[in-house]
Design an enzyme around this catalytic site. Sequence first.
Site, short mmCIF file in Angstrom:
data_model
loop_
_atom_site.label_atom_id
_atom_site.label_comp_id
_atom_site.label_asym_id
_atom_site.label_seq_id
_atom_site.Cartn_x
_atom_site.Cartn_y
_atom_site.Cartn_z
N ASN A 97 -13.24 30.50 -10.93
CA ASN A 97 -12.18 30.43 -12.11
C ASN A 97 -12.37 28.90 -12.59
O ASN A 97 -12.12 28.69 -14.01
CB ASN A 97 -10.86 30.63 -11.93
CG ASN A 97 -9.67 30.20 -12.82
OD1 ASN A 97 -9.69 30.71 -13.92
ND2 ASN A 97 -8.77 29.17 -12.46
N TYR A 163 -19.32 24.59 -24.61
CA TYR A 163 -18.23 25.44 -23.70
C TYR A 163 -18.81 27.09 -23.84
O TYR A 163 -18.95 27.85 -23.13
CB TYR A 163 -16.77 25.35 -24.38
CG TYR A 163 -15.75 26.29 -23.52
CD1 TYR A 163 -15.65 26.26 -22.31
CD2 TYR A 163 -15.39 27.35 -24.28
CE1 TYR A 163 -14.46 26.76 -21.68
CE2 TYR A 163 -14.53 28.34 -23.41
CZ TYR A 163 -13.86 27.96 -22.50
OH TYR A 163 -13.19 28.85 -21.82
N LYS A 167 -20.26 29.78 -20.93
CA LYS A 167 -19.67 30.91 -20.75
C LYS A 167 -20.54 32.15 -20.98
O LYS A 167 -20.67 33.17 -20.41
CB LYS A 167 -18.27 31.30 -21.55
CG LYS A 167 -17.27 30.52 -21.14
CD LYS A 167 -16.92 30.35 -19.80
CE LYS A 167 -15.89 29.39 -19.47
NZ LYS A 167 -15.28 29.59 -17.97
N THR A 199 -2.20 28.58 -21.86
CA THR A 199 -2.41 27.30 -20.80
C THR A 199 -2.20 26.15 -21.59
O THR A 199 -2.11 26.16 -22.73
CB THR A 199 -3.23 27.60 -19.89
OG1 THR A 199 -4.54 27.39 -20.37
CG2 THR A 199 -3.46 29.08 -19.38
#
Length: 273
Positions: A97, A163, A167, A199
């Site tokens: 994670n 990013y 992924k 988050t």
Amino acid sequence: MSTITYNFLGKVALVTGSSSGIGAATAQLFAKSGANVVVTGRNADGLAKVAKQCTDVSPKQLTALEVVGDLTNKEDCDRLIETTVQKFGKLDILVNNAGLSSMAKITDDDYMEKYMHVMSANLNSVVYMTHKCVPYLAKTRGNVINISSIAGMIPFRQSMSAYCMSKAAVDMFTKCMAAELGPKHHIRVNSVNPGMTHTSIVQRMAGLSKEKDDVYWQQYTKLYPIGRCGSPEDIANAVCYLANDAAAGFITGTCLLADGGHIAANVNLDSKK
């Protein structure tokens, strides 16, 4: 947000990046479902808090193992795995994670520096942790769950190419490892691809004030078919479903969308009214 508990009694689950957010919620759900949990991250205070929460919800009050470390550092990864096996004697579930994001345009002078930093945290750590954990997971016929993102499936326009690429690579790594580790080692490998999950990462990454951060999430809430953005518990549920052999024993090589309909509805902030 309600959670479903699974039976992970006797299992050992290692959750990276578990001092907050999705990782913390995932560790707590594993603990609540009876597992021995290993929490790890760079924030010692955050880890201590999460470890206590894990113990509090554990049916047998099992104490979570805390290992402070930076997973972009191979020595820290090695120490994490060794400490886990020394403590519990085995490893059943690896949840990769830990990760980060950084905003940069390809024309920025520091683009390559930020790119390498993102790849080191989001991809290289996943590959290395999986590589080192295979011998232990093979003994338990365990499984790996990688936390990916919808950003690996669709491009984001907000200077997030590094990013998105990281992924997308995690998704392909997931599929390759499912094909490679299944036949001989009996290890299942899957990923969860969250949509916008509430988050603190967006506020930290973009340097938003609390007021602007609240507006950002409100905008996505209006656009999501399900009527809300995700919570860390939503993603924890998806992870524990995939990790449970009784529920998902026939699932491997899957990138499981948990996105509130983001991709189906082609959601983007430019489309808001």
